[in-house]
Design a protein around this motif. Sequence first.
Motif, PDB file in Angstrom:
ATOM      1  N   ASN A 103       0.803  -0.881  -0.337  1.00  0.00           N
ATOM      2  CA  ASN A 103      -0.138  -0.191  -0.299  1.00  0.00           C
ATOM      3  C   ASN A 103       0.807   0.784  -0.068  1.00  0.00           C
ATOM      4  N   ILE A 104       2.523   1.147  -0.227  1.00  0.00           N
ATOM      5  CA  ILE A 104       3.049   2.310   0.081  1.00  0.00           C
ATOM      6  C   ILE A 104       3.546   3.418  -1.191  1.00  0.00           C
TER       7      ILE A 104
ATOM      8  N   GLN B  33      -1.779   6.489   6.136  1.00  0.00           N
ATOM      9  CA  GLN B  33      -0.320   6.478   5.644  1.00  0.00           C
ATOM     10  C   GLN B  33       0.146   8.732   6.227  1.00  0.00           C
ATOM     11  N   TRP B  34       1.140   8.307   6.862  1.00  0.00           N
ATOM     12  CA  TRP B  34       1.724   9.824   6.630  1.00  0.00           C
ATOM     13  C   TRP B  34       2.787   9.622   5.440  1.00  0.00           C
ATOM     14  N   TYR B  35       2.573  11.113   5.131  1.00  0.00           N
ATOM     15  CA  TYR B  35       3.436  11.630   4.076  1.00  0.00           C
ATOM     16  C   TYR B  35       4.584  12.767   4.342  1.00  0.00           C
ATOM     17  N   ARG B  36       5.296  13.047   3.842  1.00  0.00           N
ATOM     18  CA  ARG B  36       6.628  13.943   3.890  1.00  0.00           C
ATOM     19  C   ARG B  36       6.709  14.613   2.369  1.00  0.00           C
ATOM     20  N   LEU B  46       6.513   8.267   5.256  1.00  0.00           N
ATOM     21  CA  LEU B  46       7.141   7.760   6.295  1.00  0.00           C
ATOM     22  C   LEU B  46       6.779   6.615   7.067  1.00  0.00           C
ATOM     23  N   ILE B  47       5.747   6.918   6.804  1.00  0.00           N
ATOM     24  CA  ILE B  47       5.018   5.062   8.427  1.00  0.00           C
ATOM     25  C   ILE B  47       3.154   4.938   7.813  1.00  0.00           C
ATOM     26  N   LEU B  48       3.423   3.860   7.775  1.00  0.00           N
ATOM     27  CA  LEU B  48       1.704   3.146   7.360  1.00  0.00           C
ATOM     28  C   LEU B  48       1.178   2.759   8.961  1.00  0.00           C
ATOM     29  N   ILE B  49      -0.157   2.865   9.362  1.00  0.00           N
ATOM     30  CA  ILE B  49      -0.579   2.199  10.450  1.00  0.00           C
ATOM     31  C   ILE B  49      -1.502   0.990   9.483  1.00  0.00           C
ATOM     32  N   ARG B  50      -2.326   0.135  10.416  1.00  0.00           N
ATOM     33  CA  ARG B  50      -3.145  -0.614  10.050  1.00  0.00           C
ATOM     34  C   ARG B  50      -4.392  -0.158  10.809  1.00  0.00           C
ATOM     35  N   SER B  51      -5.480  -0.921  10.561  1.00  0.00           N
ATOM     36  CA  SER B  51      -6.625  -0.303  10.799  1.00  0.00           C
ATOM     37  C   SER B  51      -6.762  -0.955  12.352  1.00  0.00           C
ATOM     38  N   ASN B  52      -6.125  -2.176  12.585  1.00  0.00           N
ATOM     39  CA  ASN B  52      -6.338  -3.102  13.375  1.00  0.00           C
ATOM     40  C   ASN B  52      -5.178  -2.644  14.634  1.00  0.00           C
ATOM     41  N   GLU B  55      -0.399   1.873  17.777  1.00  0.00           N
ATOM     42  CA  GLU B  55       0.713   2.583  17.703  1.00  0.00           C
ATOM     43  C   GLU B  55       1.509   1.879  17.490  1.00  0.00           C
ATOM     44  N   LYS B  56       2.155   2.800  16.312  1.00  0.00           N
ATOM     45  CA  LYS B  56       4.083   2.744  15.647  1.00  0.00           C
ATOM     46  C   LYS B  56       4.763   3.040  15.907  1.00  0.00           C
ATOM     47  N   HIS B  57       6.085   2.839  15.539  1.00  0.00           N
ATOM     48  CA  HIS B  57       7.439   3.525  15.815  1.00  0.00           C
ATOM     49  C   HIS B  57       8.486   3.266  14.705  1.00  0.00           C
ATOM     50  N   SER B  58       9.308   4.036  14.246  1.00  0.00           N
ATOM     51  CA  SER B  58       9.384   4.001  13.060  1.00  0.00           C
ATOM     52  C   SER B  58      10.821   5.345  13.177  1.00  0.00           C
ATOM     53  N   GLY B  59      12.028   4.908  13.571  1.00  0.00           N
ATOM     54  CA  GLY B  59      13.374   5.531  14.339  1.00  0.00           C
ATOM     55  C   GLY B  59      11.961   7.441  15.237  1.00  0.00           C
TER      56      GLY B  59
END
Lengths: 116, 114
Positions: A103-104, B33-36, B46-52, B55-59
């Motif tokens: 999905n990215i 998702q978050w984009y820059r 930047l990061i994708l989080i699924r509906s289930n 919380e998610k971390h990346s750096g």
Amino acid sequence: GEEVAQTPKHLVRGEGQKAKLYCAPIKGHSYVFWYQQVLKNEFKFLISFQNENVFDETGMPKERFSAKCLPNSPCSLEIQATKLEDSAVYFCASSQPSGRGKNIQYFGAGTRLSVL
Amino acid sequence: SQQGEEDPQALSIQEGENATMNCSYKTSINNLQWYRQNSGRGLVHLILIRSNEREKHSGRLRVTLDTSKKSSSLLITASRAADTASYFCATAARSGGGADGLTFGKGTHLIIQP
């Protein structure tokens, strides 16, 4: 290629002229997307392809916009009879068909269309 | 109507501080998702989080998702001058298909003061 390549970077057209934008997706990516960004903020989804087939064109203005993704050719977005309000940056993106990154979407640098 | 709405529209902080941006959306989603976007450039994922996921971390990034409130937040810790950019949340439709177009919010413009 390793990145989405969009050409040209900047396109200037007089009102009523045709504009054609090109996009080469990342090699191996089956999905291609076109977005329109007006005034440096809101992105509007236009159309998506799965290989050469249109998947979702709900965002496409019906009358003057068309797009294609043909085998062994860059994808294209064509605007017939451009209007002033078509002035925007058009972004192409591609994504892979499966796996964790499915999905990215990977975006190109955009084509800035200026309609005068 | 715009699916996602970021809050605040603009944020200016000192280098080293944490930056928090919020996003709200309206319909059911498969993922968020978050984009820059740096000035004059395309979007960078930047990061994708699924509906289930909650919380998610990346750096230095931390994303939360509250599907009951239809909202998400992006936290950037220990901000750097290079973090100056516009940040957009984007949602994909419930189907989760790979060819789903993303619906973007209006973005938060983040400025990191040196």
